[in-house]
Structures are given as structure tokens and as C-alpha cells.
Write a protein that holds these residues in place. Structure first.
Motif, short mmCIF file in Angstrom:
data_model
loop_
_atom_site.label_atom_id
_atom_site.label_comp_id
_atom_site.label_asym_id
_atom_site.label_seq_id
_atom_site.Cartn_x
_atom_site.Cartn_y
_atom_site.Cartn_z
N GLY A 8 2.58 133.96 -46.36
CA GLY A 8 1.36 133.94 -45.54
C GLY A 8 1.07 135.37 -45.12
O GLY A 8 1.73 135.94 -44.26
N PHE A 9 0.08 135.98 -45.78
CA PHE A 9 -0.19 137.41 -45.57
C PHE A 9 -1.51 137.55 -44.80
O PHE A 9 -2.46 138.14 -45.26
CB PHE A 9 -0.27 138.12 -46.93
N GLY A 10 -1.55 136.93 -43.60
CA GLY A 10 -2.75 137.02 -42.76
C GLY A 10 -2.45 137.89 -41.55
O GLY A 10 -1.71 138.87 -41.63
N PHE A 11 -3.00 137.50 -40.42
CA PHE A 11 -2.91 138.25 -39.15
C PHE A 11 -1.47 138.66 -38.81
O PHE A 11 -1.19 139.80 -38.48
CB PHE A 11 -3.48 137.32 -38.08
N LYS A 45 -8.77 145.62 -41.74
CA LYS A 45 -9.48 144.84 -40.72
C LYS A 45 -8.60 143.74 -40.16
O LYS A 45 -9.00 142.98 -39.30
CB LYS A 45 -10.74 144.22 -41.32
N THR A 46 -7.37 143.62 -40.68
CA THR A 46 -6.55 142.49 -40.24
C THR A 46 -5.35 142.99 -39.43
O THR A 46 -5.27 144.15 -39.06
CB THR A 46 -6.10 141.65 -41.46
N THR A 170 -10.84 134.11 -34.55
CA THR A 170 -11.97 133.97 -35.49
C THR A 170 -11.52 134.29 -36.91
O THR A 170 -12.31 134.25 -37.83
CB THR A 170 -13.09 134.97 -35.13
N TRP A 171 -10.24 134.67 -37.04
CA TRP A 171 -9.78 135.15 -38.36
C TRP A 171 -9.13 134.01 -39.15
O TRP A 171 -8.85 132.94 -38.62
CB TRP A 171 -8.78 136.29 -38.16
N PRO A 177 -12.57 124.50 -39.79
CA PRO A 177 -12.54 123.58 -38.64
C PRO A 177 -11.43 122.55 -38.73
O PRO A 177 -10.82 122.18 -37.72
CB PRO A 177 -13.91 122.90 -38.67
N GLU A 178 -11.12 122.09 -39.96
CA GLU A 178 -10.06 121.07 -40.10
C GLU A 178 -8.69 121.65 -39.78
O GLU A 178 -7.88 121.04 -39.07
CB GLU A 178 -10.04 120.52 -41.53
#
Ligand SMILES: NC(=O)c1ccc[n+]([C@@H]2O[C@H](COP(=O)([O-])OP(=O)(O)OC[C@H]3O[C@@H](n4cnc5c(N)ncnc54)[C@H](O)[C@@H]3O)[C@@H](O)[C@H]2O)c1
Length: 324
Positions: A8-11, A45-46, A170-171, A177-178
Motif C-alpha cells: 500500500g503505497f499511499g499516504f 503531493k502525497t 480527501t486522499w 464512498p464505499e
């Protein structure tokens, strides 16, 4: 050198990947993310810390996989750091432990208490390290407060008030939504930081009472069978509103104040005047150093045991049940 893969390479995954690269004793051997886009495209941006000073070139050289199985097969990690949405925590942690990997799992542990218990038992059975990343236990500003409570340098704690509020995320997966429905709201996503931290300070489960709950805002009072009063409050503000976490603590002979808007200092007031204590440093970095230590020494974390991360989930369940 232990080989670590980030799933998982997000926030949060970006933050942990950076700290693995910078650690000096861990190797980032792979990244797993199933997004159908270039995961390095919007790197600047993350991340959880604004200007992250990312080692972008080194990140881009890291092999990327779509699944944990493929990653385990191709680069044979010793451990994984799991930073996926909450509804996937159980499934991916179970998979990693069954593949014989040590796991650092982002908070909160799992949505269901039974899932947490099962994973703790599985880690024991497979003799793997399992730690949930409750970063406040490693943040120097909060560790200073924990030490003051423990060593009573300003006398006994009389009361502690913590607050944690920020714009609704918001990221990443929060845009769906689910999936957003499964993230546990502000209680499991945000307030659990402070709930776990006070469990850490008092080393016991708490009696808890909800004083106020409206939408995504909570005020809870905790009782640890001693004289101090503890209040934890916070929640989601309108999206894009600045995040701030703070605490105020009053002891018999002094008070402490801290706010993330002035992140490197804790203010202390006593009869002798006011003092500014430097308590800078990065909790995520300290957390990764600790994980590196425990996977090397092969000991479950004493500073952040999985059992107490389970207690934090139980506490959240208790809080929510009062509102049902
Ligand atoms: N400790 C903290 O301060 C902190 C802060 C924010 C989030 N978190 C936690 O981190 C976790 C992740 O949150 P986030 O904000 O980084 O989310 P995010 O949406 O920014 O990132 C999640 C990533 O996981 C990827 N993903 C989804 N399913 C996957 C799968 N099956 N296999 C591989 N990758 C997959 C997504 O593509 C995405 O890139 C959550 O548990 C959250 O509670 C912790």
C-alpha cells in the motif's frame, strides 16, 4: 540487513518507504500496490508530512508488484509494512504471517476484536513478529509526557486533556464512498491514537464514558482507577482544514502544553517560571527503528505490544456501544 516490502503505497506507505530507505539497517526490497496507474506519478503531493524530502530516485528503482504473493516470490522479504485501508488489514496480515513474514501493520489493528485475537495467535504459532504501528508511542513530544507521568518529576498527574482534529481525509481510498464507510470514522481513524496512548501511559484498560458525540466529533472521559481525570476529544473537521493535535497535562507541581502547530517543543509551567523543552523528532522514524530492532532480536514489541493494540480496539467498541 533485513529486507522489507511496503504494501500500500499511499499516504502512509510513502512515509514508511522513506524511513526504511533512510534507516541504514533495512533494505526496501519491494512495493506492493494494486492501483492501475504509475504509483510514483504524484509522489511530491502525497505523504503524511507535507514536504517529505523524499528519496524519489531511490523509490523509483524499487521493484513494484501488484500482489503480496508475487512480491514474496520474487524478492523474498523478511517483513512487510502494511499500509492499506482498514477493511484489508485482517486479510493481508493473515496472508503475510502465513507466508512466514514479520508484520508492521498500520493502526488501527482490525475492525473486529476476534480478527485481532486470531492474528496475535497466528503470529505466535508461526513465531513471527506482529506489531501495530501506534506512532504516538514513539513520538518524542508524547514520550516526554509519558515519562513525566511515570517518573512523577512534577508530582502526580491530576488531569490530562488531549485533542486531535483535522479536515476529513480527501486522499487515496477516502475518495471512494464505499471504502470510506469501512475506515471506522474519526473514532477508529483519529481518536484511537490518543486512546492507545493513554492505555500506554497507564498500562491498563480504562473505564470510559462518552460525554459528547455529534457526527464525527467525540468527547470521552477515561478512568484508570486512580485519581487523575482524562479527557480525549476530537474528530473530523470540514475537508482541507488544517490538522492539529495537542495535549495539556496538569501535575501536582506543574503543567505541560503541546500542539503540533509548534511541533518541536513542549511548554512547561511550574512555580519557578516557564520553560520550553525541545522534544523534536519524528515518531514514524523512531517507530521504524524499533521495528528493525525487534525483527532482529526476534522479540515481540514490549513498547507497543499487539495485545494493547487489541485493547485500543476494544475501547473503541466500548465507546461506540454507548451510542447504540
Ligand atoms: N499512523 C498514522 O498517522 C496514519 C495516518 C494516516 C493513515 N494511517 C493508516 O494507514 C493505513 C492506510 O491509510 P492511507 O491514508 O495511507 O491510505 P491511502 O489510500 O493513501 O493508501 C492506501 C494504498 O493502499 C493501496 N491498496 C489498496 N488495496 C490494496 C491491495 N489489496 N494490495 C496492495 N495495495 C493496496 C491503494 O492503492 C493505496 O495506494 C490505514 O490503516 C490508516 O488508518 C495511519
Amino acid at each position: 540487513m533485513k529486507k522489507i516490502a511496503v504494501i500500500g503505497f499511499g499516504f502512509m506507505g510513502v512515509v514508511h518507504a522513506k524511513n526504511i530507505i533512510n534507516s541504514g539497517n533495512l533494505e526496501l526490497c519491494g512495493i506492493v500496490d494494486n492501483r492501475p496507474v504509475d504509483i510514483f506519478a504524484d509522489l511530491n503531493k502525497t505523504g503524511n508530512q507535507g514536504a517529505l524530502d523524499l528519496p524519489v530516485e531511490r523509490l523509483r528503482q524499487t521493484p513494484v508488484f501488484k500482489t503480496l504473493e508475487e512480491c514474496a516470490d520474487k524478492v523474498q522479504p523478511d517483513a512487510v509494512v502494511i499500509c492499506v485501508p482498514l477493511f484489508l488489514h485482517y486479510e493481508l496480515t493473515k496472508k503475510a504471517l502465513n507466508l512466514g513474514l514479520d508484520v508492521l501493520l498500520e493502526k488501527p489493528f482490525c475492525p473486529e476484536v476476534a480478527q485481532c485475537r486470531e492474528l496475535i495467535a497466528l503470529a505466535e504459532e508461526k513465531t513471527r513478529i506482529l506489531m501495530v504501528a501506534h506512532c504516538l508511542r514513539f513520538a518524542p513530544q508524547y514520550e516526554f509526557l509519558a515519562q513525566c507521568i511515570r517518573d512523577e518529576r512534577y508530582g502526580k498527574l491530576r488531569w490530562l486533556s488531549t485533542s486531535r482534529m483535522g479536515g476529513e481525509p480527501t486522499w487515496g481510498v477516502w475518495q471512494n464512498p464505499e471504502i470510506k464507510q469501512t475506515c471506522g470514522g474519526s473514532l477508529l481513524d483519529l481518536l484511537i491514537h490518543d486512546l492507545d496512548f493513554v492505555n500506554y501511559c497507564f498500562n491498563a484498560p480504562a473505564d470510559v464514558k462518552v460525554n459528547l458525540h455529534y457526527d464525527e466529533y467525540w468527547e470521552v472521559a477515561l478512568e484508570y482507577n486512580h485519581e487523575a481525570a482524562i479527557s480525549i476529544k476530537g474528530g473530523f473537521l470540514h475537508c482541507n482544514t488544517v490538522f492539529a493535535a495537542e495535549y495539556a497535562a496538569t501535575f501536582e507541581r506543574g503543567s505541560l502544553r503541546f500542539c503540533t502547530l509548534q511541533p518541536d517543543v513542549v511548554h512547561v509551567g511550574t512555580d519557578n517560571g516557564s520553560q520550553v523543552i525541545t522534544a523534536g523528532g519524528d515518531g514514524y522514524c523512531e517507530e521504524m527503528k524499533h521495528f528493525a530492532d525487534i525483527i532482529t532480536t526476534r522479540t515481540q514489541s514490549l513498547r507497543c505490544p499487539a495485545e494493547s493494540s487489541l485493547q485500543a480496539i476494544e475501547l473503541c467498541r466500548d465507546i461506540r456501544s454507548q451510542e447504540e
